[in-house]
Design a protein around this motif. Structure first.
Motif: not given
Length: 143
Positions: A109-114
């Motif tokens: 919901s807020c950071q699915p990848m980096l």
């Protein structure tokens, strides 16, 4: 702290690991330029999940070449739940002491990848899924 507020902690952890990497390769003032993909460069990928909570990348010890694992991205893949997935890297610092540093807290919901922008580590390196059930895909290049 909200689950998504770990971005600052992740940035601090990446800065620490980057400093360790520069200390190994020529000092704190050394410039880090992403290495180009060459014939001696291979794509790297692994997946961490509830079934496979850790993966160790290592090379042959009798090989005298300098190996680098340049990480490009960590991302949640199909089937991931909306939960915190904390990924930790275990490696050796410039004093050859083993250190464990969380590098990502991924949540659908807020950071699915980096994106890690060719973050360089020297093998052996272990990736651990400290919390969550994944699946988390880690990609990069072995040079």
């Amino acid at each position: 702290d909200s689950p998504c507020s770990m971005a600052a902690g992740t940035a601090a952890a990446l800065a620490f690991l980057s400093q360790e990497s520069r200390a190994r390769t020529g000092g704190i003032g050394a410039l880090r330029v992403p290495a180009p993909v060459t014939m001696d460069s291979f794509f790297f990928g692994c997946e961490l999940s509830g079934h496979t909570r850790s993966f160790t990348f290592k090379v042959e010890e009798e090989d005298d070449a300098e190996h680098v694992l340049a990480l490009t991205m960590l991302c949640l893949t199909e089937g991931a739940k909306d939960e915190c997935n904390v990924v930790e890297v275990v490696a050796r610092n410039h004093d050859h002491q083993e250190i464990a540093v969380p590098v990502a807290n991924l949540k659908l919901s807020c950071q699915p990848m980096l994106s890690l922008d060719d973050f360089q580590l020297q093998p052996p390196v272990t990736f651990r899924l400290k919390s969550g059930s994944g699946p988390v895909r880690i990609t990069g290049r072995h040079q």
